[in-house]
Motif scaffolding. Structure first.
Motif, PDB file in Angstrom:
ATOM      1  N   HIS A 165      -4.505  23.450  -8.258  1.00  0.00           N
ATOM      2  CA  HIS A 165      -3.616  24.301  -7.562  1.00  0.00           C
ATOM      3  C   HIS A 165      -2.031  24.044  -8.050  1.00  0.00           C
ATOM      4  O   HIS A 165      -1.266  24.957  -8.345  1.00  0.00           O
ATOM      5  CB  HIS A 165      -3.989  24.371  -6.039  1.00  0.00           C
ATOM      6  CG  HIS A 165      -2.747  25.301  -5.268  1.00  0.00           C
ATOM      7  ND1 HIS A 165      -2.502  26.556  -5.564  1.00  0.00           N
ATOM      8  CD2 HIS A 165      -2.042  24.791  -4.591  1.00  0.00           C
ATOM      9  CE1 HIS A 165      -1.585  26.892  -4.549  1.00  0.00           C
ATOM     10  NE2 HIS A 165      -1.123  25.813  -3.927  1.00  0.00           N
ATOM     11  N   THR A 198       2.197  25.239 -14.316  1.00  0.00           N
ATOM     12  CA  THR A 198       2.008  26.033 -15.502  1.00  0.00           C
ATOM     13  C   THR A 198       2.469  27.245 -15.197  1.00  0.00           C
ATOM     14  O   THR A 198       3.212  27.887 -16.349  1.00  0.00           O
ATOM     15  CB  THR A 198       0.333  26.456 -15.691  1.00  0.00           C
ATOM     16  OG1 THR A 198      -0.084  25.135 -15.825  1.00  0.00           O
ATOM     17  CG2 THR A 198       0.078  27.350 -16.777  1.00  0.00           C
ATOM     18  N   GLN A 199       2.624  27.933 -14.180  1.00  0.00           N
ATOM     19  CA  GLN A 199       3.055  29.160 -13.897  1.00  0.00           C
ATOM     20  C   GLN A 199       4.711  28.867 -14.012  1.00  0.00           C
ATOM     21  O   GLN A 199       5.727  29.796 -14.615  1.00  0.00           O
ATOM     22  CB  GLN A 199       2.939  29.820 -12.581  1.00  0.00           C
ATOM     23  CG  GLN A 199       1.512  30.295 -12.431  1.00  0.00           C
ATOM     24  CD  GLN A 199       1.040  31.116 -13.417  1.00  0.00           C
ATOM     25  OE1 GLN A 199       1.644  31.964 -13.773  1.00  0.00           O
ATOM     26  NE2 GLN A 199       0.088  31.002 -13.767  1.00  0.00           N
ATOM     27  N   ILE A 200       5.300  27.956 -13.570  1.00  0.00           N
ATOM     28  CA  ILE A 200       6.598  27.715 -13.822  1.00  0.00           C
ATOM     29  C   ILE A 200       7.140  27.409 -15.410  1.00  0.00           C
ATOM     30  O   ILE A 200       8.110  27.944 -15.978  1.00  0.00           O
ATOM     31  CB  ILE A 200       7.083  26.294 -13.065  1.00  0.00           C
ATOM     32  CG1 ILE A 200       7.133  26.655 -11.542  1.00  0.00           C
ATOM     33  CG2 ILE A 200       8.523  25.926 -13.637  1.00  0.00           C
ATOM     34  CD1 ILE A 200       7.226  25.308 -10.730  1.00  0.00           C
ATOM     35  N   GLU A 201       6.180  26.668 -15.983  1.00  0.00           N
ATOM     36  CA  GLU A 201       6.360  26.646 -17.452  1.00  0.00           C
ATOM     37  C   GLU A 201       6.257  27.793 -18.201  1.00  0.00           C
ATOM     38  O   GLU A 201       7.165  27.968 -19.233  1.00  0.00           O
ATOM     39  CB  GLU A 201       5.308  25.607 -17.952  1.00  0.00           C
ATOM     40  CG  GLU A 201       5.495  24.223 -17.339  1.00  0.00           C
ATOM     41  CD  GLU A 201       4.470  23.161 -17.945  1.00  0.00           C
ATOM     42  OE1 GLU A 201       4.367  22.101 -17.933  1.00  0.00           O
ATOM     43  OE2 GLU A 201       3.161  23.608 -18.286  1.00  0.00           O
ATOM     44  N   LYS A 202       5.741  28.780 -18.065  1.00  0.00           N
ATOM     45  CA  LYS A 202       5.741  30.103 -18.569  1.00  0.00           C
ATOM     46  C   LYS A 202       6.880  30.875 -18.287  1.00  0.00           C
ATOM     47  O   LYS A 202       7.311  31.606 -19.256  1.00  0.00           O
ATOM     48  CB  LYS A 202       4.568  31.276 -17.725  1.00  0.00           C
ATOM     49  CG  LYS A 202       3.392  30.420 -18.303  1.00  0.00           C
ATOM     50  CD  LYS A 202       2.129  31.760 -17.553  1.00  0.00           C
ATOM     51  CE  LYS A 202       0.740  31.303 -17.946  1.00  0.00           C
ATOM     52  NZ  LYS A 202      -0.104  32.190 -17.203  1.00  0.00           N
ATOM     53  N   ILE A 203       7.483  30.788 -17.034  1.00  0.00           N
ATOM     54  CA  ILE A 203       8.794  31.263 -16.948  1.00  0.00           C
ATOM     55  C   ILE A 203      10.004  30.533 -17.554  1.00  0.00           C
ATOM     56  O   ILE A 203      10.771  31.383 -18.410  1.00  0.00           O
ATOM     57  CB  ILE A 203       9.233  31.240 -15.261  1.00  0.00           C
ATOM     58  CG1 ILE A 203       8.109  32.149 -14.538  1.00  0.00           C
ATOM     59  CG2 ILE A 203      10.417  31.770 -15.114  1.00  0.00           C
ATOM     60  CD1 ILE A 203       8.082  31.932 -13.132  1.00  0.00           C
ATOM     61  N   SER A 224       9.756  28.295 -20.182  1.00  0.00           N
ATOM     62  CA  SER A 224       9.293  27.839 -21.479  1.00  0.00           C
ATOM     63  C   SER A 224      10.317  27.629 -22.430  1.00  0.00           C
ATOM     64  O   SER A 224      10.197  26.580 -23.223  1.00  0.00           O
ATOM     65  CB  SER A 224       8.226  28.648 -22.116  1.00  0.00           C
ATOM     66  OG  SER A 224       7.468  28.166 -23.060  1.00  0.00           O
ATOM     67  N   CYS A 239       5.611  20.373  -7.006  1.00  0.00           N
ATOM     68  CA  CYS A 239       4.406  21.080  -7.094  1.00  0.00           C
ATOM     69  C   CYS A 239       3.207  20.216  -6.555  1.00  0.00           C
ATOM     70  O   CYS A 239       2.371  21.015  -5.940  1.00  0.00           O
ATOM     71  CB  CYS A 239       4.193  21.641  -8.627  1.00  0.00           C
ATOM     72  SG  CYS A 239       5.527  22.570  -9.340  1.00  0.00           S
ATOM     73  N   SER A 272      -1.234  22.094 -10.430  1.00  0.00           N
ATOM     74  CA  SER A 272      -1.201  22.235 -11.888  1.00  0.00           C
ATOM     75  C   SER A 272      -1.212  23.430 -12.347  1.00  0.00           C
ATOM     76  O   SER A 272      -0.097  23.857 -13.247  1.00  0.00           O
ATOM     77  CB  SER A 272      -2.361  21.764 -12.585  1.00  0.00           C
ATOM     78  OG  SER A 272      -2.613  20.242 -12.414  1.00  0.00           O
ATOM     79  N   THR A 273      -1.674  24.210 -11.593  1.00  0.00           N
ATOM     80  CA  THR A 273      -1.392  26.003 -11.836  1.00  0.00           C
ATOM     81  C   THR A 273       0.033  26.338 -11.682  1.00  0.00           C
ATOM     82  O   THR A 273       0.562  27.101 -12.293  1.00  0.00           O
ATOM     83  CB  THR A 273      -2.540  26.828 -11.106  1.00  0.00           C
ATOM     84  OG1 THR A 273      -3.702  26.394 -11.298  1.00  0.00           O
ATOM     85  CG2 THR A 273      -2.033  28.064 -11.204  1.00  0.00           C
ATOM     86  N   ILE A 274       0.386  25.925 -10.565  1.00  0.00           N
ATOM     87  CA  ILE A 274       2.035  26.126 -10.199  1.00  0.00           C
ATOM     88  C   ILE A 274       2.926  25.749 -11.251  1.00  0.00           C
ATOM     89  O   ILE A 274       3.764  26.483 -11.572  1.00  0.00           O
ATOM     90  CB  ILE A 274       2.490  25.663  -8.813  1.00  0.00           C
ATOM     91  CG1 ILE A 274       1.739  26.102  -7.547  1.00  0.00           C
ATOM     92  CG2 ILE A 274       3.774  25.819  -8.637  1.00  0.00           C
ATOM     93  CD1 ILE A 274       1.520  25.620  -6.408  1.00  0.00           C
TER      94      ILE A 274
END
Length: 191
Positions: A75, A81-86, A88, A106, A77-79
């Motif tokens: 969970h 990853t979502q931050i990284e998408k924003i 990036s 996180c 790590s998913t957070i």
């Protein structure tokens, strides 16, 4: 001779590349900064320690919150990853402290949901928890029937009965700790 040197350099580069791929982008950025400036190595070391510690600890949450979505390290790590998408395109603009704070936040944000057996025993005996249970019963909460079962067992000092009511206790405890987990996470981070 030169050919084997190039080959070994390529193997080292390939190994470093595959290791980098296994790291999250923000994590990789922190490691790069720590490798290039020894002043940041303490942040990297602290992150590595906390990640291992929290990975194990967060994975116990599902035991006490079986009816919740996963709040384990995946969970967290998913957070990330979502931050990284924003962010990036701008990850390379993050400082070592920025990376460390994002990673730590996180992973620590659900630490208040980690409950030891000792904490449960103390809580179940406390007046505050009895008040919480009585409030659930009085307000006809969806957990009222669970709260009533736990109250009966506590009042009767019947440990066996209380253990038999463990499902009810699990639901009530998880609701109690869910409401205060942000505060508990803050205390754990400060310690």
């Amino acid at each position: 001779m030169q050919r084997s040197l190039v080959g070994s350099e390529m193997c080292i580069r390939d190994r470093n590349y595959s290791q980098a791929l296994s790291l999250m982008k923000i994590e990789h950025r922190l490691k790069q900064l720590a490798n290039s400036n020894s002043n940041y190595s303490l942040l990297w070391a602290q992150w590595e320690f906390d990640k291992k510690l929290l990975h194990r600890a967060l994975n116990t949450i599902s035991r006490d919150f079986p009816h919740y979505s996963l709040h384990d390290s995946s969970h967290s790590s998913t957070i990330i990853t979502q931050i990284e998408k924003i962010i990036s395109p701008d990850i390379d603009k993050l400082s070592a402290t920025d990376c460390w704070l994002l990673l730590e936040a996180c992973y620590w944000h659900d630490a208040g949901m980690i409950i030891s057996k000792e904490e449960k025993q103390i809580l179940v005996s406390s007046i505050a928890f009895s008040d919480f249970l009585n409030e659930l019963v009085t307000n006809n909460s969806e957990l009222s029937s669970f709260a009533e079962k736990v109250l009966r067992e506590i009042k009767g000092n019947d440990v066996t009965g209380l253990l038999a009511a463990s499902d009810a206790l699990t639901f009530v405890l998880s609701d109690y700790y869910r409401k205060i987990h942000a505060e508990r996470s803050g205390v754990l981070v400060q310690d």
